[in-house]
Enzyme design. Structure first.
Site: not given
Length: 419
Positions: A22-23, A117, A122-124, A126, A328, A398
């Site tokens: 999926k990733n 999830c 998990r900021p965007v 970057l 993480v 998912r």
């Protein structure tokens, strides 16, 4: 909404086919927007996130149709600069990956803040920083990112503050359509990064160094038709390696690749799982008593955060005490209270969980909280005494293809029913 009912205590035997990752599939589907030609993909997993990404492509004018046996062919010639809608963005964080391809194609992209999830911050930033380094201008308001590069992106040096997989995907796709050469430093090294790089090379970019800390990209505006097979899902493969050991059976995981497991292979072998290659993939079985092993999650080739919950379920059955550190995502222990319902002995403090092995787990009513946590509860249910019901399995759908079918064919007593 569905739930899974599992009667535990049955050893596994047989083989199962691991699906495409999926990733890897999600960024590759997003990258297909870069050109305007034919795209042929195989080994595409039939999971909820992929279906959402195909829906998003459709809203942008790309008629993909439905995959048949993991294969799909479509053209992106009719792509239009549609806004990525909130309804899809809130369900799947990976939908943010369409930002860079839309920006390359049209010089502007508007996209909602992503969801996914609830496993931690998990900021965007970057992702956006990589685009700014290539010359993009970014405005944010009303929950919408408005990103513009009317004169196109220019190759530059992108130094990522951390080896983020998502930001590396964004940087790769943007650099593929930028003028000149881009150097990405502190890049993520996951197999899914290497797979996206191979796809971009097929499209006409020139990507070198994928799988290392430094990647160079020579951009292009001359795109080619491309055929590509999605890399096998290493997290699904490792989850089923754990299932074989927990149930005391033996499984052949068709399509699994040892080199994609990184440190996970060594950790699993230390815990008592015998893993060896076959002509079609990997075979796993328990080698004796399961042994407690300490582990800390890290970017590839370290132990993956996406396998932490499944490993914790394994440690619940091991002799001794295991210390599991999550480095993480700070909120990725939501499966702990659910495993405790089943009799697990787990103490949780901040980013550390201490697991003391118990003789057996007991069936219970449990609630899936995120994609990987869902799989840990299924694994626990497979070995628990009595019946386990896993609620809210849409999380599981998912990212895991036909999980009950695959498990049932290997001997599990598992049934999907509507809530």
């Amino acid at each position: 909404m569905d739930k899974l009912i599992i009667a535990g205590g049955r050893p596994f035997s047989g083989s199962m086919q691991v699906a495409g990752a999926k990733n890897a599939a999600l960024p590759i589907l997003a990258a297909s927007m870069l050109g305007g030609g034919q795209v042929r993909l195989s080994n595409l997993p039939d999971v909820g996130d992929v279906r959402s990404m195909l829906e998003l492509l459709g809203l942008c004018g790309v008629e993909t149709g439905d995959p048949v046996h993991g294969r799909i062919e479509f053209s992106t010639e009719a792509l239009r600069a549609a806004d990525a809608p909130y309804d899809i963005m809130r369900k799947m964080r990976a939908s943010f990956l369409v930002l860079a391809p839309l920006l390359v194609r049209f010089g502007r992209a508007r996209i909602s803040r992503p969801g996914g999830c609830a496993i931690g911050t998990r900021p965007v930033d970057l992702h956006l920083g990589a685009l700014e380094a290539l010359g993009a201008r970014i405005d944010f308001g009303g929950g919408i990112y408005d990103v513009q590069a009317p004169e196109g992106l220019r190759g530059a040096r992108i130094a990522l503050p951390m080896a983020s997989v998502g930001a590396t995907h964004t940087a790769l796709m943007a650099a593929a359509g930028a003028r000149g050469e881009t150097e990405i430093v502190n890049a993520a090294r996951e197999p899914e990064i290497v797979d996206l790089a191979a796809f971009l090379n097929g499209l006409g970019a020139r990507v070198e160094g994928a799988g290392t800390y430094k990647i160079t990209v020579q951009g292009t505006d001359s795109w080619s038709d491309v055929s590509h097979a999605i890399v096998p899902d290493r997290i699904e493969a490792a989850s089923y390696l754990i299932a074989a050991a927990m149930t005391g059976g033996e499984l052949e995981i068709i399509g699994a690749r040892l080199e994609h497991l990184g440190a996970a292979c060594q950790i699993l072998e230390q815990a008592g799982i015998v893993i060896y290659p076959s002509d079609r993939g990997l075979i796993a079985r328990r080698g004796g008593a399961l042994t407690s092993v300490d582990v800390a999650t890290e970017p590839f080739p370290g132990f993956p955060t996406d396998l932490q919950a499944q490993f914790m379920a394994l440690m619940c059955l091991a002799d001794g005490v295991s210390v599991i550190r999550e480095r993480v995502f700070e909120s990725r222990f939501m499966h702990v209270p659910e495993l405790q319902r089943m009799g697990a002995d787990i103490r949780h403090d901040g980013s550390t969980a201490i697991v003391t092995g118990v003789g057996e787990l007991h069936g219970a009513q449990v609630m899936a909280t995120d994609l990987r946590a869902s799989m840990s509860l299924v694994l626990a249910g497979l070995v628990a005494k009595g019946e386990t019901t896993v609620h809210r399995v849409y999380h599981l759908d998912r990212g895991f293809e036909d999980i009950e079918g695959k498990l049932r064919r290997c001997g599990a007593a598992i049934e999907r029913v509507a809530e």
